[in-house]
Write a protein that holds these residues in place. Sequence first.
Motif, mmCIF file in Angstrom:
data_model
loop_
_atom_site.group_PDB
_atom_site.id
_atom_site.type_symbol
_atom_site.label_atom_id
_atom_site.label_comp_id
_atom_site.label_asym_id
_atom_site.label_seq_id
_atom_site.Cartn_x
_atom_site.Cartn_y
_atom_site.Cartn_z
ATOM 1 N N UNK A 102 -1.313 2.169 -14.327
ATOM 2 C CA UNK A 102 0.013 2.327 -14.932
ATOM 3 C C UNK A 102 0.933 3.147 -14.027
ATOM 4 N N UNK A 103 0.402 4.209 -13.424
ATOM 5 C CA UNK A 103 1.213 5.031 -12.512
ATOM 6 C C UNK A 103 1.706 4.216 -11.317
ATOM 7 N N UNK A 104 0.837 3.390 -10.771
ATOM 8 C CA UNK A 104 1.224 2.564 -9.621
ATOM 9 C C UNK A 104 2.196 1.461 -10.044
ATOM 10 N N UNK A 105 1.967 0.898 -11.220
ATOM 11 C CA UNK A 105 2.834 -0.179 -11.712
ATOM 12 C C UNK A 105 4.260 0.322 -11.946
ATOM 13 N N UNK A 106 4.384 1.539 -12.463
ATOM 14 C CA UNK A 106 5.705 2.093 -12.786
ATOM 15 C C UNK A 106 6.276 2.950 -11.650
ATOM 16 N N UNK A 107 5.559 3.020 -10.525
ATOM 17 C CA UNK A 107 5.949 3.851 -9.374
ATOM 18 C C UNK A 107 5.997 5.343 -9.729
ATOM 19 N N UNK A 108 5.171 5.745 -10.662
ATOM 20 C CA UNK A 108 5.115 7.162 -11.044
ATOM 21 C C UNK A 108 4.093 7.933 -10.201
ATOM 22 N N UNK A 136 6.786 -6.553 1.368
ATOM 23 C CA UNK A 136 6.601 -6.212 -0.042
ATOM 24 C C UNK A 136 7.188 -4.816 -0.289
ATOM 25 N N UNK A 137 8.308 -4.732 -1.000
ATOM 26 C CA UNK A 137 9.015 -3.464 -1.196
ATOM 27 C C UNK A 137 8.190 -2.450 -1.989
ATOM 28 N N UNK A 138 7.453 -2.915 -2.971
ATOM 29 C CA UNK A 138 6.638 -2.001 -3.778
ATOM 30 C C UNK A 138 5.525 -1.382 -2.940
#
Length: 351
Positions: free
Chosen positions: A50-56, A162-164
């Motif tokens: 979740x942290x990686x998905x939301x860039x947290x 890939x920007x993320x």
Amino acid sequence: MKRIGNLYPSVISLENLQRADAIARKGKRHQPGIQKHDLNADENLKQLHLQLYTRAYRTSAYTTFIIHEPKEREVYRLPYFPDRITHHAIMNVLEPMFVAGFTADTYSCIKGRGIHAALRAVERALRDISNTQYCLKLDIRKFYPSVDHDVLKALLRRKIKDKDLLWLLDEIIDSANGLPIGNYLSQYLANFYLSGFDHWVKQTLMVKYYFRYADDIVILARTKQELHQLLSSIRSYLKQELKLEVKSTYQVFPVASRGIDFVGYRIYHTHIGIRKSIKQNFARMAMKRNDEKSFASYMGWMAHAKTRHLVKKITHDCIQRNGYCAARKRNGRRKNKNQLRAQSANRSAPV
């Protein structure tokens, strides 16, 4: 160069995080950080996803310590969760891409291309005696701390779109000065940082005998003049393109009289010896600790060099001082096991 995209979903998938967790813990299951993570491993990995998905996600605080062998260095350490798992998750996806871009002459932290692969490559090159009369040996001044973040990010953007994923790599890169020694990701980024230089040496300068292990570089040629010209070009490239400097201790010398001190060995046209410091450490260990595991480790080094008389002398000195030798004890046990097997085979043989 074709840039690669759509990598981030593979990096942050729960399946890849679980795989990264399994790889990162190999041989380290009893470390406190892993034991703490295992108390709630499934929930931790879901939280990391979740942290990686939301860039947290943010890199944790480093702890540092100093090592003195083979030379004094400051080593950085991150917590097992979430950081070391994250680094392994990234490399699960990026490692094939990185390795595909390395030249065949790049060694260190690459599967199948460790110390002894580098040793064998130099040994093969030295069979061409006339074209390997002289050696240029150099390394890069404070390489890991000197890696420029802006240059590294620009190089990554030539390869990845890939920007993320670039956001995550930037986050990790900016977490410390240069490339922190000890980070799993650092060793791959270091090789990637120099991969363009490797290709330039091979394809533009047309150097036939070039070998790089981390930032230690060996180049072989027919004459001194050729190597001094190459050194001048290399200095300019490293400074202008990568903001790096050649260490002032570079050497140009005849191979026949000195041998090449590389990856722990001293390599000649006719034979391979062991680096002096390793011989000394082996002798000290035999006199002080004299344990079987340490002997086995050093014998792994000795097996690739002409060291029969050295091992015999150290073993003899060890027995003279301690009354026994772990290496002799280990070899004796192995001999006894072989004798028992032979006796068992003889008993079971048909009459």
